[in-house]
Design a protein around this motif. Structure first.
Motif, PDB file in Angstrom:
ATOM      1  N   SER A  45      28.328 -25.016  50.195  1.00 18.35           N
ATOM      2  CA  SER A  45      27.528 -25.450  51.341  1.00 18.35           C
ATOM      3  C   SER A  45      26.711 -26.668  50.959  1.00 18.35           C
ATOM      4  CB  SER A  45      26.591 -24.322  51.803  1.00 18.35           C
ATOM      5  OG  SER A  45      25.720 -23.945  50.746  1.00 18.35           O
ATOM      6  N   CYS A  46      26.268 -27.398  51.966  1.00 16.20           N
ATOM      7  CA  CYS A  46      25.471 -28.598  51.741  1.00 16.20           C
ATOM      8  C   CYS A  46      24.024 -28.205  51.436  1.00 16.20           C
ATOM      9  CB  CYS A  46      25.521 -29.500  52.976  1.00 16.20           C
ATOM     10  SG  CYS A  46      24.448 -30.944  52.861  1.00 16.20           S
ATOM     11  N   PRO A  47      23.471 -28.649  50.305  1.00 13.34           N
ATOM     12  CA  PRO A  47      22.083 -28.307  49.986  1.00 13.34           C
ATOM     13  C   PRO A  47      21.070 -29.044  50.846  1.00 13.34           C
ATOM     14  CG  PRO A  47      22.962 -29.797  48.338  1.00 13.34           C
ATOM     15  CD  PRO A  47      24.103 -29.453  49.242  1.00 13.34           C
ATOM     16  N   HIS A  48      21.523 -30.040  51.601  1.00 11.03           N
ATOM     17  CA  HIS A  48      20.616 -30.818  52.448  1.00 11.03           C
ATOM     18  C   HIS A  48      20.455 -30.193  53.837  1.00 11.03           C
ATOM     19  CE1 HIS A  48      20.562 -33.968  49.423  1.00 11.03           C
ATOM     20  NE2 HIS A  48      21.892 -33.957  49.410  1.00 11.03           N
ATOM     21  N   CYS A  49      21.580 -29.781  54.463  1.00  7.27           N
ATOM     22  CA  CYS A  49      21.493 -29.240  55.829  1.00  7.27           C
ATOM     23  C   CYS A  49      22.013 -27.813  55.938  1.00  7.27           C
ATOM     24  CB  CYS A  49      22.253 -30.143  56.804  1.00  7.27           C
ATOM     25  SG  CYS A  49      24.052 -30.135  56.584  1.00  7.27           S
ATOM     26  N   GLY A  50      22.633 -27.286  54.876  1.00  7.28           N
ATOM     27  CA  GLY A  50      23.133 -25.914  54.892  1.00  7.28           C
ATOM     28  C   GLY A  50      24.501 -25.744  55.504  1.00  7.28           C
ATOM     29  N   SER A  51      25.129 -26.828  55.930  1.00  3.26           N
ATOM     30  CA  SER A  51      26.435 -26.750  56.581  1.00  3.26           C
ATOM     31  C   SER A  51      27.517 -26.287  55.605  1.00  3.26           C
ATOM     32  CB  SER A  51      26.825 -28.118  57.147  1.00  3.26           C
ATOM     33  OG  SER A  51      28.158 -28.096  57.633  1.00  3.26           O
ATOM     34  N   LEU A  52      28.488 -25.526  56.124  1.00  4.63           N
ATOM     35  CA  LEU A  52      29.637 -25.090  55.333  1.00  4.63           C
ATOM     36  C   LEU A  52      30.819 -26.032  55.498  1.00  4.63           C
ATOM     37  CD1 LEU A  52      29.545 -21.227  56.007  1.00  4.63           C
ATOM     38  CD2 LEU A  52      28.726 -22.445  53.982  1.00  4.63           C
ATOM     39  N   SER A  53      30.664 -27.024  56.368  1.00  5.37           N
ATOM     40  CA  SER A  53      31.731 -27.998  56.601  1.00  5.37           C
ATOM     41  C   SER A  53      31.614 -29.117  55.575  1.00  5.37           C
ATOM     42  CB  SER A  53      31.639 -28.554  58.029  1.00  5.37           C
ATOM     43  OG  SER A  53      32.679 -29.480  58.270  1.00  5.37           O
ATOM     44  N   VAL A  54      32.127 -28.864  54.384  1.00  5.05           N
ATOM     45  CA  VAL A  54      32.012 -29.807  53.273  1.00  5.05           C
ATOM     46  C   VAL A  54      33.373 -29.970  52.607  1.00  5.05           C
ATOM     47  CG1 VAL A  54      29.595 -29.205  52.873  1.00  5.05           C
ATOM     48  CG2 VAL A  54      31.393 -27.987  51.638  1.00  5.05           C
ATOM     49  N   GLY A  85      19.331 -29.513  44.172  1.00  8.09           N
ATOM     50  CA  GLY A  85      18.600 -28.341  44.640  1.00  8.09           C
ATOM     51  C   GLY A  85      18.486 -27.239  43.615  1.00  8.09           C
ATOM     52  N   THR A  86      18.618 -27.579  42.320  1.00  8.39           N
ATOM     53  CA  THR A  86      18.518 -26.580  41.264  1.00  8.39           C
ATOM     54  C   THR A  86      17.626 -27.114  40.141  1.00  8.39           C
ATOM     55  OG1 THR A  86      20.390 -27.417  39.961  1.00  8.39           O
ATOM     56  CG2 THR A  86      20.895 -25.871  41.743  1.00  8.39           C
ATOM     57  N   VAL A  87      17.425 -26.313  39.111  1.00  7.13           N
ATOM     58  CA  VAL A  87      16.591 -26.732  37.989  1.00  7.13           C
ATOM     59  C   VAL A  87      17.249 -27.843  37.177  1.00  7.13           C
ATOM     60  CG1 VAL A  87      15.390 -24.527  37.754  1.00  7.13           C
ATOM     61  CG2 VAL A  87      17.534 -24.909  36.505  1.00  7.13           C
ATOM     62  N   PHE A  88      18.588 -28.025  37.321  1.00  3.53           N
ATOM     63  CA  PHE A  88      19.240 -29.083  36.556  1.00  3.53           C
ATOM     64  C   PHE A  88      19.498 -30.333  37.389  1.00  3.53           C
ATOM     65  CE2 PHE A  88      21.859 -25.247  37.023  1.00  3.53           C
ATOM     66  CZ  PHE A  88      22.802 -25.620  37.978  1.00  3.53           C
ATOM     67  N   GLU A  89      18.853 -30.462  38.538  1.00  2.00           N
ATOM     68  CA  GLU A  89      18.977 -31.687  39.333  1.00  2.00           C
ATOM     69  C   GLU A  89      18.399 -32.868  38.559  1.00  2.00           C
ATOM     70  OE1 GLU A  89      17.513 -33.509  43.643  1.00  2.00           O
ATOM     71  OE2 GLU A  89      17.630 -31.342  43.340  1.00  2.00           O
ATOM     72  N   ASP A  90      19.069 -34.001  38.629  1.00  2.58           N
ATOM     73  CA  ASP A  90      18.669 -35.251  37.958  1.00  2.58           C
ATOM     74  C   ASP A  90      18.724 -35.166  36.441  1.00  2.58           C
ATOM     75  OD1 ASP A  90      18.295 -36.595  40.323  1.00  2.58           O
ATOM     76  OD2 ASP A  90      16.152 -36.187  40.426  1.00  2.58           O
ATOM     77  N   SER A  91      19.229 -34.077  35.890  1.00  4.10           N
ATOM     78  CA  SER A  91      19.353 -33.967  34.440  1.00  4.10           C
ATOM     79  C   SER A  91      20.601 -34.710  33.971  1.00  4.10           C
ATOM     80  CB  SER A  91      19.449 -32.497  34.030  1.00  4.10           C
ATOM     81  OG  SER A  91      19.847 -32.381  32.680  1.00  4.10           O
ATOM     82  N   ARG A  92      20.472 -35.417  32.873  1.00  2.54           N
ATOM     83  CA  ARG A  92      21.620 -36.118  32.289  1.00  2.54           C
ATOM     84  C   ARG A  92      22.325 -35.262  31.234  1.00  2.54           C
ATOM     85  NH1 ARG A  92      20.699 -38.202  36.226  1.00  2.54           N
ATOM     86  NH2 ARG A  92      20.237 -40.396  36.678  1.00  2.54           N
ATOM     87  N   ALA A 303      21.062 -15.322  36.463  1.00  2.00           N
ATOM     88  CA  ALA A 303      20.191 -16.419  36.017  1.00  2.00           C
ATOM     89  C   ALA A 303      20.583 -17.726  36.705  1.00  2.00           C
ATOM     90  CB  ALA A 303      20.267 -16.568  34.502  1.00  2.00           C
ATOM     91  N   ILE A 304      21.884 -17.978  36.818  1.00  2.00           N
ATOM     92  CA  ILE A 304      22.356 -19.200  37.483  1.00  2.00           C
ATOM     93  C   ILE A 304      21.941 -19.203  38.952  1.00  2.00           C
ATOM     94  CG2 ILE A 304      24.424 -20.441  38.230  1.00  2.00           C
ATOM     95  CD1 ILE A 304      25.739 -19.534  35.590  1.00  2.00           C
ATOM     96  N   LYS A 305      22.071 -18.068  39.613  1.00  2.00           N
ATOM     97  CA  LYS A 305      21.666 -17.990  41.017  1.00  2.00           C
ATOM     98  C   LYS A 305      20.153 -18.184  41.166  1.00  2.00           C
ATOM     99  CE  LYS A 305      25.422 -15.038  42.704  1.00  2.00           C
ATOM    100  NZ  LYS A 305      25.949 -16.044  43.629  1.00  2.00           N
ATOM    101  N   GLY A 306      19.397 -17.799  40.135  1.00  2.00           N
ATOM    102  CA  GLY A 306      17.954 -17.987  40.176  1.00  2.00           C
ATOM    103  C   GLY A 306      17.533 -19.437  40.110  1.00  2.00           C
ATOM    104  N   ALA A 307      18.460 -20.320  39.700  1.00  2.00           N
ATOM    105  CA  ALA A 307      18.156 -21.751  39.620  1.00  2.00           C
ATOM    106  C   ALA A 307      18.120 -22.415  40.991  1.00  2.00           C
ATOM    107  CB  ALA A 307      19.191 -22.449  38.736  1.00  2.00           C
ATOM    108  N   GLU A 308      18.644 -21.736  42.000  1.00  2.00           N
ATOM    109  CA  GLU A 308      18.719 -22.287  43.353  1.00  2.00           C
ATOM    110  C   GLU A 308      17.332 -22.525  43.941  1.00  2.00           C
ATOM    111  OE1 GLU A 308      20.828 -23.429  46.845  1.00  2.00           O
ATOM    112  OE2 GLU A 308      21.810 -22.487  45.126  1.00  2.00           O
ATOM    113  N   GLY A 309      17.128 -23.722  44.456  1.00  2.00           N
ATOM    114  CA  GLY A 309      15.891 -24.043  45.165  1.00  2.00           C
ATOM    115  C   GLY A 309      14.680 -24.236  44.282  1.00  2.00           C
ATOM    116  N   LYS A 310      14.887 -24.432  42.969  1.00  2.00           N
ATOM    117  CA  LYS A 310      13.759 -24.606  42.060  1.00  2.00           C
ATOM    118  C   LYS A 310      13.858 -25.954  41.353  1.00  2.00           C
ATOM    119  CE  LYS A 310      13.159 -19.675  41.016  1.00  2.00           C
ATOM    120  NZ  LYS A 310      13.176 -18.651  39.947  1.00  2.00           N
TER     121      LYS A 310
END
Length: 322
Positions: A45-54, A85-92, A303-310
């Protein structure tokens, strides 16, 4: 005979996560696909709008996925990856190292040090510590709803040995950081680093995390006096100073067993933990304890699912994340 049969049935269990982890920790494409499958459960799904059309964005010449593994949303037209949308966003840090970090943090009973991650992956120590702190953040808030039933409550003190001679005192009255733990019998645990061990502080923490229909069980610490009036099951104590440790089903052995795991991890694996970041390490121990009944692969997925939205940024004040 029964014990051998049980061990054999567990060892032959078809655990897809355990089978997929070695490749995910070695190959970047496999790591991205592993994270996508565990985060989205087959329904991206899209982390920006929640759409499943991706859809996956692919190279027009080869037909293969783009090198950065991007997706695009039909509705909002935004492009994104599994990192958004997770704890690893913008991580290199490569995703394969994130897979390894989640696996080790979720399955090592006493934790894994950043120095070990550095040795195993080749990441710098600073990057390994960066990654583990965010994995601990993903593990936070593993308890939903108040604790119930018989709840054992106790406090411990975290800190090094006395630096100067003559300072042999342990626990109360030292500079060590007090940590409160509340444990359900055969259930969940909630931990909380606290500023002091006064009755006001301890009782406030208990009220915030334990349901009114519970029974509170502590040692003889006078700071807990009076809390039983607020709970249906009352307040029961054991007197450790008189060498009383069990009286029927009244004991604090469960919470002390949890603290023994914490102390072995802090002293044997991490060696030194600052007060500013102690709550993150406690979240890690709390997470593994609360999901101890799960297989290693299932615990890693949690643990991976816990990374969502943080998100945890460098410029975020530590106190606002505690």
């Amino acid at each position: 005979m029964k014990q051998k049969t049980k061990i054999q049935s567990r060892s032959t269990k078809n655990d897809e996560t355990v089978k997929a982890i070695p490749l995910a920790c070695a190959d970047e494409k496999a790591a991205v696909e592993f994270m996508e499958s565990k985060r989205w459960d087959g329904s991206p799904s899209c982390p920006h709008c929640g759409s499943l059309s991706v859809y996956q964005m692919k190279d027009s010449k080869t037909g293969e996925r783009q090198a950065n593994f991007r997706w695009r949303c039909h509705d909002c037209k935004a492009q994104y990856t599994v990192r958004i949308g997770t704890v690893f966003e913008d991580s290199r840090i490569p995703m394969r190292h994130w897979c390894y970090g989640f696996w080790r943090a979720a399955t090592s009973k006493k934790g894994v040090s950043a120095l070990e991650i550095h040795r195993q992956t080749g990441l710098s120590y600073k990057s390994a510590l960066f990654m583990l702190q965010r994995i601990r953040f993903a593990m936070a808030d593993s308890v939903i709803g108040p604790l119930s039933g018989p709840v054992e409550v106790d406090e411990t003190y975290v800190g090094g040995k006395p630096r100067y001679t003559g300072q042999s005192k342990r626990g109360r009255g030292t500079n060590k950081q007090p940590v409160l733990a509340m444990v359900e019998r055969e259930g969940r645990v909630v931990t909380k680093p606290i500023t002091n061990v006064t009755g006001k502080t301890l009782k406030e923490a208990i009220r915030d995390n334990v349901g009114w229909n519970s029974a509170i069980i502590t040692d003889e610490n006078s700071s807990y006096r009076g809390i039983g009036k607020e709970y249906l099951g009352g307040h029961h104590t054991v007197c450790h100073s008189a060498k009383e440790y069990v009286r029927g089903d009244i004991h604090s052995n469960t919470v002390e067993g949890f603290f023994s795991i914490v102390k072995r991890g802090l002293n044997g694996i991490y060696h030194s933990v600052s007060k500013e970041h102690l709550h993150r390490y406690m979240s890690e121990f709390e997470f593994r304890y609360n999901f101890r009944e799960l297989e290693d692969g299932d615990r890693t997925v949690m643990a991976i699912k816990g990374a969502e939205g943080k998100r945890l940024r460098y410029n975020t004040p530590i106190c606002k994340q505690s």
